[in-house]
Design a protein around this motif. Structure first.
Motif, PDB file in Angstrom:
ATOM      1  N   VAL A   5       2.468  10.486  -2.735  1.00 51.38           N
ATOM      2  CA  VAL A   5       3.068   9.036  -2.489  1.00 51.38           C
ATOM      3  C   VAL A   5       4.587   9.170  -2.386  1.00 51.38           C
ATOM      4  O   VAL A   5       5.528   9.371  -3.278  1.00 51.38           O
ATOM      5  CB  VAL A   5       2.609   7.726  -3.630  1.00 51.38           C
ATOM      6  CG1 VAL A   5       3.313   6.529  -3.116  1.00 51.38           C
ATOM      7  CG2 VAL A   5       1.033   7.836  -3.510  1.00 51.38           C
ATOM      8  N   VAL A   6       5.196   8.777  -1.182  1.00 51.48           N
ATOM      9  CA  VAL A   6       6.722   8.586  -1.061  1.00 51.48           C
ATOM     10  C   VAL A   6       7.165   7.420  -0.640  1.00 51.48           C
ATOM     11  O   VAL A   6       8.400   7.277  -0.768  1.00 51.48           O
ATOM     12  CB  VAL A   6       7.140   9.764   0.184  1.00 51.48           C
ATOM     13  CG1 VAL A   6       6.545  11.275  -0.314  1.00 51.48           C
ATOM     14  CG2 VAL A   6       6.395   9.405   1.477  1.00 51.48           C
ATOM     15  N   GLY A   7       6.343   6.449  -0.810  1.00 48.11           N
ATOM     16  CA  GLY A   7       6.962   5.220  -0.295  1.00 48.11           C
ATOM     17  C   GLY A   7       5.947   4.347  -0.484  1.00 48.11           C
ATOM     18  O   GLY A   7       4.749   4.381  -0.538  1.00 48.11           O
ATOM     19  N   ILE A   8       6.281   3.034  -0.089  1.00 48.33           N
ATOM     20  CA  ILE A   8       5.465   1.830  -0.169  1.00 48.33           C
ATOM     21  C   ILE A   8       5.623   1.194   1.141  1.00 48.33           C
ATOM     22  O   ILE A   8       6.669   0.560   1.359  1.00 48.33           O
ATOM     23  CB  ILE A   8       5.467   0.962  -1.377  1.00 48.33           C
ATOM     24  CG1 ILE A   8       5.268   1.545  -2.785  1.00 48.33           C
ATOM     25  CG2 ILE A   8       4.692  -0.399  -1.222  1.00 48.33           C
ATOM     26  CD1 ILE A   8       5.446   0.968  -3.927  1.00 48.33           C
ATOM     27  N   TYR A   9       4.514   0.610   1.726  1.00 45.37           N
ATOM     28  CA  TYR A   9       4.463  -0.461   3.116  1.00 45.37           C
ATOM     29  C   TYR A   9       4.323  -1.721   2.378  1.00 45.37           C
ATOM     30  O   TYR A   9       2.933  -2.032   1.614  1.00 45.37           O
ATOM     31  CB  TYR A   9       3.691   0.168   3.966  1.00 45.37           C
ATOM     32  CG  TYR A   9       3.483  -0.829   5.089  1.00 45.37           C
ATOM     33  CD1 TYR A   9       4.755  -0.952   6.129  1.00 45.37           C
ATOM     34  CD2 TYR A   9       2.350  -1.428   5.466  1.00 45.37           C
ATOM     35  CE1 TYR A   9       4.560  -1.810   7.171  1.00 45.37           C
ATOM     36  CE2 TYR A   9       2.230  -2.556   6.459  1.00 45.37           C
ATOM     37  CZ  TYR A   9       3.326  -2.711   7.280  1.00 45.37           C
ATOM     38  OH  TYR A   9       3.533  -3.302   8.258  1.00 45.37           O
ATOM     39  N   GLU A  10       4.984  -2.501   2.696  1.00 42.37           N
ATOM     40  CA  GLU A  10       4.571  -4.103   2.384  1.00 42.37           C
ATOM     41  C   GLU A  10       4.507  -4.784   3.699  1.00 42.37           C
ATOM     42  O   GLU A  10       5.345  -4.926   4.366  1.00 42.37           O
ATOM     43  CB  GLU A  10       5.761  -4.527   1.311  1.00 42.37           C
ATOM     44  CG  GLU A  10       5.349  -5.981   0.917  1.00 42.37           C
ATOM     45  CD  GLU A  10       6.384  -6.796   0.167  1.00 42.37           C
ATOM     46  OE1 GLU A  10       6.830  -7.814   0.302  1.00 42.37           O
ATOM     47  OE2 GLU A  10       7.151  -5.862  -0.480  1.00 42.37           O
ATOM     48  N   THR A  11       3.556  -5.677   3.319  1.00 42.28           N
ATOM     49  CA  THR A  11       3.290  -6.874   4.622  1.00 42.28           C
ATOM     50  C   THR A  11       3.203  -7.911   4.000  1.00 42.28           C
ATOM     51  O   THR A  11       2.732  -8.213   2.930  1.00 42.28           O
ATOM     52  CB  THR A  11       2.448  -6.440   5.640  1.00 42.28           C
ATOM     53  OG1 THR A  11       2.294  -7.513   6.572  1.00 42.28           O
ATOM     54  CG2 THR A  11       0.743  -6.427   5.115  1.00 42.28           C
ATOM     55  N   GLY A  12       3.618  -9.260   4.277  1.00 42.12           N
ATOM     56  CA  GLY A  12       3.473 -10.431   3.728  1.00 42.12           C
ATOM     57  C   GLY A  12       3.758 -11.710   4.654  1.00 42.12           C
ATOM     58  O   GLY A  12       4.045 -11.495   5.845  1.00 42.12           O
TER      59      GLY A  12
ATOM     60  N   GLY B 272       0.943  -1.180  -0.028  1.00 44.58           N
ATOM     61  CA  GLY B 272       0.053   0.024   0.045  1.00 44.58           C
ATOM     62  C   GLY B 272       0.967   1.142  -0.053  1.00 44.58           C
ATOM     63  O   GLY B 272       2.237   1.280   0.475  1.00 44.58           O
ATOM     64  N   PRO B 273       0.485   2.323  -0.362  1.00 45.84           N
ATOM     65  CA  PRO B 273       1.119   3.370  -0.549  1.00 45.84           C
ATOM     66  C   PRO B 273       1.297   4.249   0.996  1.00 45.84           C
ATOM     67  O   PRO B 273       0.681   3.884   1.820  1.00 45.84           O
ATOM     68  CB  PRO B 273       0.351   4.510  -1.476  1.00 45.84           C
ATOM     69  CG  PRO B 273      -1.118   3.841  -1.017  1.00 45.84           C
ATOM     70  CD  PRO B 273      -1.093   2.415  -0.773  1.00 45.84           C
ATOM     71  N   VAL B 274       2.557   5.110   1.027  1.00 49.82           N
ATOM     72  CA  VAL B 274       2.841   5.815   2.138  1.00 49.82           C
ATOM     73  C   VAL B 274       2.696   7.233   1.689  1.00 49.82           C
ATOM     74  O   VAL B 274       3.604   7.639   0.742  1.00 49.82           O
ATOM     75  CB  VAL B 274       4.108   5.493   2.930  1.00 49.82           C
ATOM     76  CG1 VAL B 274       4.617   6.364   3.907  1.00 49.82           C
ATOM     77  CG2 VAL B 274       4.127   4.033   3.176  1.00 49.82           C
TER      78      VAL B 274
END
Length: 910
Positions: free
Chosen positions: A524-531, A515-517
């Motif tokens: 949008v300056v970054g992406i947060y990933e969870t997995g 998702g976007p940060v």
């Protein structure tokens, strides 16, 4: 059965060997293996190198030509942990030494690290050392820098800020700390190499390279003094070349960089663009590892291939596959050939069982089982797979929704403005970094690491059109590592949407949501990933599948038991019917089957019982006829002729055989019969024969024919059988006469004669009248002897021919009567008086005079008639009833008075 056991053993060993060599998918026809998901490499002895692949599950030793020299792999997936090969080395004997990192079941937390040694060909793993994890390391443990020097293995153990250089003897023993040093403040270890103080180098999480002096102090070598500290360059995969220079991968540039000894400068040997130009078809151009080679040159490891460069920095070879050696291919063919032979032997053994043990018969129950069981098992397996596929799909969808929710929550927690302030690896663990880290950890604040079930989080920064990894739950991933842009990332950056998916890399397989940060300007300056590591899903799926299989197996077993039990019960009437038929076939004509079922089998059982009654009546008639026929023709005649019964004989059937012939006759029967009426004559003879006939049969004799006053019996067996029967008849005669006296009847006497010789037995007659008869001169001789027995005073008279065939003649009391010429015979025969069955007084008298009688007999035959006459006088004085002695007395007296006739040969004519 032995062949079946050998076949099953051979097949089992072959299957085990095939599984050890790669399973069913890797047959001997596969001449090479693809290099996939490579992660690390190490230099081996000579021209070989070692590489870790298949998402850290396999390790291979390859020649520079790409031939597979040795391999090792993890033995299957365990339910309680995951194992990864993370580093490797080779000892002087060519044995693989690997660092085996044991993670939790979700592939996140390091539980332990083991240093394992494999044999030169890759088998027989041996644990040399094991280190329990601290419970906080993620995917990368505390052991690094494996290197073999002589008979020792060196490695580094990072304990908090203290680093220990450990020395482990390869011959056995525990590791000892050879050297230790402390990291400078705010320096966090990333990688470390070297074995001697002064030549130990390490990198930090902030992108620096240090050299450790002999006194344990650290000297900064990188970044160079003239380098901008805000640069995003990060050194990884540090190694020491044979000339002492440092070689590493500049992660920002994806370039192989070398730093000469002393750290005076940098030189880029290979950049990313050159790799793209050299191998444009590579799956990924990211450098996974680089190692210098002995003799010059270096090896670059990509995700799906190994690039070998020479000392002139020229690409020599690109290895995408590893070819099996001739020995490995031969071993594979042998294993598969042995397996095929084992299966053929199993089939052949089952055929032998079918032919020899089952007599080419298969029971109806077994046939139904062979049909029903596979259908039910296959149906249940398909059902379980259908249930599993549906459930696992829903489970994956549920996990993706959960990850998407976490990704959406993460973007709300992360401060995008602080993320923008992180500009280089030098910002690692600064205030902004720690605040962001705390926010990311807030998602799992109430869960222990184990309870996270493998959930991880990664933060990317979007800067100048490029994505960089800023934070990751993998301790092996460094800050500002470039991340390749893909369609999902672009959708997040462009639309701000939540995206889910999965991918596979050198570290494993993953299910993710991103998702976007945003910053304060809603940019949008970054992406947060969870997995989550897909091993979590696979583990859950395995557990579900095992539960499904267990439940389906229970249901299948119960269903099979019910069906087979019902089938067995329904076939019980058929078994009863079969048992009755077999019993009837074995001769049990009284059998009947009790079938209560009201169906076709019941009708069959009723008709069987009806048929059985007809057969019993028919058999009864035939049996009665046979029993009656045996009264006319003795059964022993059928056996002697080789026939089963009267229905098998034919006119003219005959056989020649040596037999004992016994003639039994009543003496003076003519006088007796004249005092009886015809009916009384018949009754007397029947009672007489009924009394003495069984004594003949008791000795396996047969009564061939009835004479007017007696019978003739044949004995096919031993000579003593006839003699025992004769003595038994004489002994029974005493009891018979005693009964006659009590009834007021006069006693009777019988004469018995026995001779043995060849005779013809067979069926004589004409078309309408047959008879079993015996044809032989010996029969006539025996009849003549019976007539002579009374004159000779012998109750049982036998020939020397029969007596010599007795196995134990001394058991019978007897005396020789000399050579006698019967009337009508040309040849004299020697006769013997067996007096075992005589009345007691006569028997004792003959026993007392036996020696004297036989001496007189000898004197007579020698022509000494006077002496013989006097001897027989002495015999008569002791036994006045001895008729034979009287005959010889008169003969000797006549010959003494008148002399013998011409041609006399010492015989007595009777």
């Amino acid at each position: 059965m032995l062949a079946l056991v050998v076949a099953l053993t051979l097949t089992g060993l072959s299957v085990y060997r095939i599984m050890q060599e790669g399973g069913w998918q890797k047959g001997p026809w596969s001449r090479q293996i693809a290099l996939e998901n490579l992660s690390r490499a190490a230099e081996a002895t000579g021209d070989s190198l070692v590489v870790i692949g298949q998402s850290k599950q396999d390790i291979w030793r390859l020649s520079r030509e790409g031939r597979l020299e040795a391999s090792a792999r993890h033995a299957g997936v365990r339910s309680d942990s995951r194992q990864d090969f993370t580093e490797a080395a080779i000892d002087g004997e060519g044995r693989l030494i690997v660092l085996d990192t044991v993670l939790d079941s979700y592939g996140l937390i390091v539980q332990s690290e083991r240093i394992v040694r494999y044999e030169a060909k890759g088998g027989s793993p041996e644990t040399l050392y094991e280190w329990k994890g601290n419970g906080t390391s993620k995917r990368v443990g505390q052991i690094q820098g494996l290197r073999v020097m002589g008979d020792n293995l060196y490695f580094f153990l990072a304990a908090s800020e203290k680093i220990f250089l450990m020395q482990l003897p390869l011959q056995g023993g525990q590791p000892q700390a050879k050297f230790s040093f402390t990291l400078p403040k705010d320096r966090f270890l990333s990688e470390i190499e070297g074995t001697e103080p002064g030549q130990i180098y390490y990198t930090t999480k902030r992108g620096s390279i240090f050299r450790v002096a002999e006194d344990g102090t650290s000297q900064n070598l990188y970044p160079l003094a003239n380098m901008d500290r805000t640069r995003k360059n990060f050194p990884e995969r540090l190694s020491i070349a044979p000339d002492g220079s440092l070689m590493f991968v500049d992660r920002l540039l994806n370039a192989v960089t070398i730093m000469p000894t002393g750290g005076t400068g940098l030189k880029v040997l290979l950049d990313g663009s050159s790799i793209v130009q050299s191998v444009p078809d590579a799956e990924s151009h990211e450098i996974m590892d680089v190692i210098p080679m002995i003799g010059g040159g270096y090896a670059v490891v990509l995700n799906d291939r190994i690039l070998l460069y020479d000392g002139m920095n020229r690409l020599v070879k690109a290895l995408t596959n590893a070819g099996y050696s001739g020995g490995a291919l031969a071993s594979g063919w042998i294993s598969w050939g042995a397996g095929a032979l084992g299966i053929a032997l199993v089939i052949y053994s089952l055929w032998l069982v079918y032919v020899h043990l089952m007599n080419r018969r298969v029971s109806l129950f077994l046939k139904q089982g062979v049909v029903i069981v596979p259908i039910i098992v296959v149906g249940m397996v398909l059902l379980s797979n259908s249930i599993y596929n549906g459930f696992s799909s829903r489970m994956e969808e549920e996990m993706q929704r959960e990850l998407a929710l976490l990704a959406r929550n993460g973007q709300q927690l992360i401060d995008g403005d602080r993320l923008e302030k992180l500009s280089s690896p030098a910002d690692y663990r600064n205030e902004d970094y720690e605040l962001i880290r705390d926010k990311m950890n807030f998602i799992f604040a109430d869960e222990q690491d184990v309870e996270r079930q493998g959930l991880y989080s990664t933060l990317y920064k979007y800067d100048d059109g490029q994505l960089y990894i800023i934070m990751d739950d993998d301790d092996g991933v460094n800050m500002f590592k470039p991340f390749e842009m893909n369609e999902a990332n672009q959708l997040v950056l462009r639309e701000g949407s939540i995206q889910t998916g999965q991918w596979e890399d050198a570290n494993g397989k993953w299910l993710f949501a991103i998702g976007p940060v945003y910053n304060s300007k809603q940019q949008v300056v970054g992406i947060y990933e969870t997995g989550r590591d897909l091993s979590v899903l696979y583990q859950a799926n395995r557990t579900i599948y095992q539960n499904i299989l267990r439940n389906i197996a229970i249901i299948t077993v119960v269903l099979l038991v019910v069906i087979l039990s019902g089938t067995f019960f329904m076939l019980s009437t058929v078994r009863k019917l079969r048992k009755s038929v077999m019993a009837m076939a074995d001769g049990n004509w009284d059998v009947e089957v009790s079938v209560k079922s009201r169906d076709e089998v019941g009708d069959l059982g009723e008709q069987f019982n009806r048929m059985a009654r007809y057969i019993r009546q028919y058999v009864s008639d035939i049996t009665s006829f046979s029993e009656v026929s045996y009264r006319f023709v003795p059964q022993q005649i059928f056996k002697s002729l080789g026939k089963k019964g009267i229905l098998d004989i034919r006119l003219g059937d005959q056989v020649q055989q040596d037999m004992s012939v016994m003639v039994v006759n009543l003496r003076d029967f003519r006088k007796l019969s004249q005092t009886l009426t015809p009916k009384e004559n018949f009754n007397f003879m029947n009672s007489f024969l009924r009394r003495f006939g069984p004594l003949v049969r008791r000795e396996d004799g047969l009564i061939s024919k009835y004479l007017g006053a007696g019978f003739m019996a044949l004995f096919p067996g031993y000579a003593e059988e006839a003699l025992r029967a004769a003595i038994a008849i004489r002994e029974e005669l005493d009891q018979y006469n005693a009964n006659r006296r009590l009834s007021g009847y006069a006693p009777v006497d019988i004469g018995i004669a026995i001779h043995r010789g060849p005779l013809m037995m067979g069926i004589i007659g004409e078309e309408r009248r047959w008879e079993g008869n015996v044809i032989s001169d010996d029969v006539h001789l025996t009849s003549t002897m019976e007539k002579m027995s009374e004159e000779l005073g012998a109750s049982v008279l036998v020939t020397r021919d029969l007596f010599e065939q007795l196995r134990e003649p001394e058991r019978f009391r007897h005396r020789s009567l000399g050579r006698i010429t019967p009337e009508g015979q040309d040849q004299a025969i020697e006769l013997i008086d067996v007096y075992d069955g005589d009345p007691e007084p006569i028997r004792q008298a003959k026993e007392r005079t036996k020696e004297l009688f036989e001496r007189g007999l000898m004197l007579c035959q020698e022509g000494r008639f006077y002496d013989a006459r006097e001897t027989f006088v002495e015999v008569i004085k002791h036994n006045r009833m001895d008729k034979a002695a009287k005959l010889y007395f008169y003969l000797c007296d006549e010959y003494f008075q008148k002399g013998t006739s011409s041609g006399w040969n010492g015989t007595l004519a009777v």
